[in-house]
Write a protein that holds these residues in place. Structure first.
Motif, PDB file in Angstrom:
ATOM      1  N   LEU A   1      -5.863  -5.066   3.805  1.00  0.00           N
ATOM      2  CA  LEU A   1      -6.826  -5.333   2.744  1.00  0.00           C
ATOM      3  C   LEU A   1      -8.114  -5.931   3.308  1.00  0.00           C
ATOM      4  O   LEU A   1      -9.207  -5.674   2.793  1.00  0.00           O
ATOM      5  N   GLY A   2      -7.984  -6.718   4.383  1.00  0.00           N
ATOM      6  CA  GLY A   2      -9.179  -7.219   5.057  1.00  0.00           C
ATOM      7  C   GLY A   2      -9.998  -6.098   5.649  1.00  0.00           C
ATOM      8  O   GLY A   2     -11.238  -6.091   5.571  1.00  0.00           O
ATOM      9  N   ASP A   3      -9.323  -5.113   6.234  1.00  0.00           N
ATOM     10  CA  ASP A   3     -10.016  -3.941   6.754  1.00  0.00           C
ATOM     11  C   ASP A   3     -10.679  -3.171   5.615  1.00  0.00           C
ATOM     12  O   ASP A   3     -11.810  -2.674   5.761  1.00  0.00           O
ATOM     13  N   TYR A   4     -10.004  -3.095   4.467  1.00  0.00           N
ATOM     14  CA  TYR A   4     -10.618  -2.449   3.299  1.00  0.00           C
ATOM     15  C   TYR A   4     -11.910  -3.177   2.904  1.00  0.00           C
ATOM     16  O   TYR A   4     -12.940  -2.551   2.642  1.00  0.00           O
TER      17      TYR A   4
ATOM     18  N   ALA B   1      -3.038   5.161  -3.219  1.00  0.00           N
ATOM     19  CA  ALA B   1      -2.681   5.861  -1.981  1.00  0.00           C
ATOM     20  C   ALA B   1      -2.935   4.963  -0.775  1.00  0.00           C
ATOM     21  O   ALA B   1      -2.125   4.900   0.156  1.00  0.00           O
ATOM     22  N   HIS B   2      -4.063   4.234  -0.783  1.00  0.00           N
ATOM     23  CA  HIS B   2      -4.399   3.321   0.313  1.00  0.00           C
ATOM     24  C   HIS B   2      -3.346   2.219   0.414  1.00  0.00           C
ATOM     25  O   HIS B   2      -2.865   1.896   1.510  1.00  0.00           O
ATOM     26  N   LEU B   3      -2.969   1.662  -0.735  1.00  0.00           N
ATOM     27  CA  LEU B   3      -1.976   0.583  -0.743  1.00  0.00           C
ATOM     28  C   LEU B   3      -0.608   1.093  -0.294  1.00  0.00           C
ATOM     29  O   LEU B   3       0.069   0.453   0.519  1.00  0.00           O
ATOM     30  N   THR B   4      -0.218   2.247  -0.820  1.00  0.00           N
ATOM     31  CA  THR B   4       1.098   2.789  -0.492  1.00  0.00           C
ATOM     32  C   THR B   4       1.204   3.142   0.983  1.00  0.00           C
ATOM     33  O   THR B   4       2.204   2.838   1.646  1.00  0.00           O
TER      34      THR B   4
ATOM     35  N   ARG C   1       3.181   2.139   6.553  1.00  0.00           N
ATOM     36  CA  ARG C   1       2.996   1.934   8.002  1.00  0.00           C
ATOM     37  C   ARG C   1       3.874   0.784   8.495  1.00  0.00           C
ATOM     38  O   ARG C   1       4.405   0.833   9.601  1.00  0.00           O
ATOM     39  N   TYR C   2       4.009  -0.244   7.686  1.00  0.00           N
ATOM     40  CA  TYR C   2       4.807  -1.408   8.074  1.00  0.00           C
ATOM     41  C   TYR C   2       6.286  -1.065   8.174  1.00  0.00           C
ATOM     42  O   TYR C   2       7.025  -1.682   8.950  1.00  0.00           O
ATOM     43  N   LEU C   3       6.733  -0.094   7.385  1.00  0.00           N
ATOM     44  CA  LEU C   3       8.144   0.262   7.346  1.00  0.00           C
ATOM     45  C   LEU C   3       8.579   1.112   8.534  1.00  0.00           C
ATOM     46  O   LEU C   3       9.782   1.305   8.746  1.00  0.00           O
ATOM     47  N   LYS C   4       7.641   1.621   9.303  1.00  0.00           N
ATOM     48  CA  LYS C   4       7.988   2.447  10.459  1.00  0.00           C
ATOM     49  C   LYS C   4       8.649   1.596  11.547  1.00  0.00           C
ATOM     50  O   LYS C   4       8.216   0.472  11.816  1.00  0.00           O
TER      51      LYS C   4
END
Length: 292
Positions: free
Chosen positions: A148-151, A252-255, A260-263
């Motif tokens: 979210l900071g990058d957003y 879509a951005h949030l999902t 990515r974290y779940l990988k």
């Protein structure tokens, strides 16, 4: 090596100075719900950041890796400044515009200190497991704050005519989240947070974040005299509309950010750009004002 890569960055807390005198309540023109959604973060962040700091202060004596200890100390310094800065916004911005933050802030305090805070345990092992649970949760939340900071750093808020002071607040904060994005993940790994526990923590953190943001937005909307009180469904519909106009990050951005974290191969290195973050922190009007 990328010549724009700043390399290893020493984490330090930066003083900032914001003047909220001229910032309107609807700081994104024509986007009252989006404005209130981002402003609702101020209802959560002061107590949330203090919870981070208290947890890491508890963990610090157990960390023997000196490099990680240095990063944790820098992280605590930055998060302490975030808590203090957003706490000022509660009163110098929201309260001044007729939005009383106190009842919601009290709920946030109860959540962070009583529900998520340390609980009595009959054994040192039980106390450590509680600490590890909180460390896992912070790792997940810090991933959310990093993307979210990058957003915020790359948002379209300027093009939408957003208030420059409010934009600077979230870009300064977002840049430091990108800058220290590795710390929470490194601490979680150091304390043995595995793949399963990490992902359970993310699911809880993400659902909790959406619920709290929805409640926080409704709380501000209800007190805004220029808006009719809206139920949660209408606010969610307004979110979808604001997302289409680039006033808020899309679903879509949030999902994808959570996915990515779940990988199994997840690394916080891929969240944001350190060079961009450091460059913004050098340019931030609030940071330069405090340095004068």
């Amino acid at each position: 090596m990328n010549p724009l890569d700043p390399g290893v960055v020493s984490l330090t807390a930066r003083n900032v100075e914001f003047d909220w005198t001229d910032t309107p309540l609807h700081w994104l023109p024509g986007e009252p719900v989006a404005s209130h959604t981002v402003s609702a973060l101020n209802l959560l962040l002061p107590e949330g950041e203090r919870w981070f700091c208290d947890t890491y202060a508890e963990a610090l004596p157990l960390i023997e890796d000196e490099r990680l200890r240095e990063d944790v100390r820098g992280f605590i310094g930055q998060e302490t400044m975030h808590a203090e800065t957003h706490n000022v916004v509660l009163y110098d911005f929201l309260d001044t515009h007729g939005i009383d933050p106190r009842p919601f802030a009290a709920q946030a305090e109860f959540l962070m200190r009583r529900v998520l805070g340390p609980r009595p345990s009959s054994s040192p092992q039980g106390q450590r497991q509680q600490l590890v649970e909180r460390i896992a949760m912070i790792g997940a939340i810090e991933h959310l704050t990093a993307f979210l900071g990058d957003y915020a750093l790359n948002s379209q808020w300027d093009n939408l005519g957003g208030d420059p002071t409010m934009i600077d607040l979230y870009r300064w904060h977002g840049a430091e989240e990108v800058e220290h994005r590795n710390v929470a993940h490194d601490v979680a790994q150091y304390f043995g947070v595995g793949y399963f526990r990490r992902n359970i923590a993310m699911i809880i953190a993400f659902v909790g974040f959406l619920v709290l943001m929805l409640r926080g937005t409704k709380y501000i909307v209800r007190q805004d005299p220029s808006l009719k009180d809206r139920g949660y469904v209408r606010i969610f519909i307004a979110w979808m509309a604001a997302m289409r106009r680039d006033a808020l990050p899309s679903l879509a951005h949030l999902t994808w950010g959570v996915a990515r974290y779940l990988k199994p191969s997840y690394s916080p290195e891929h969240e944001g750009n350190t060079a961009q973050a450091v460059a913004y922190l050098a340019w931030s009007p609030a940071a330069r004002a405090a340095a004068r």
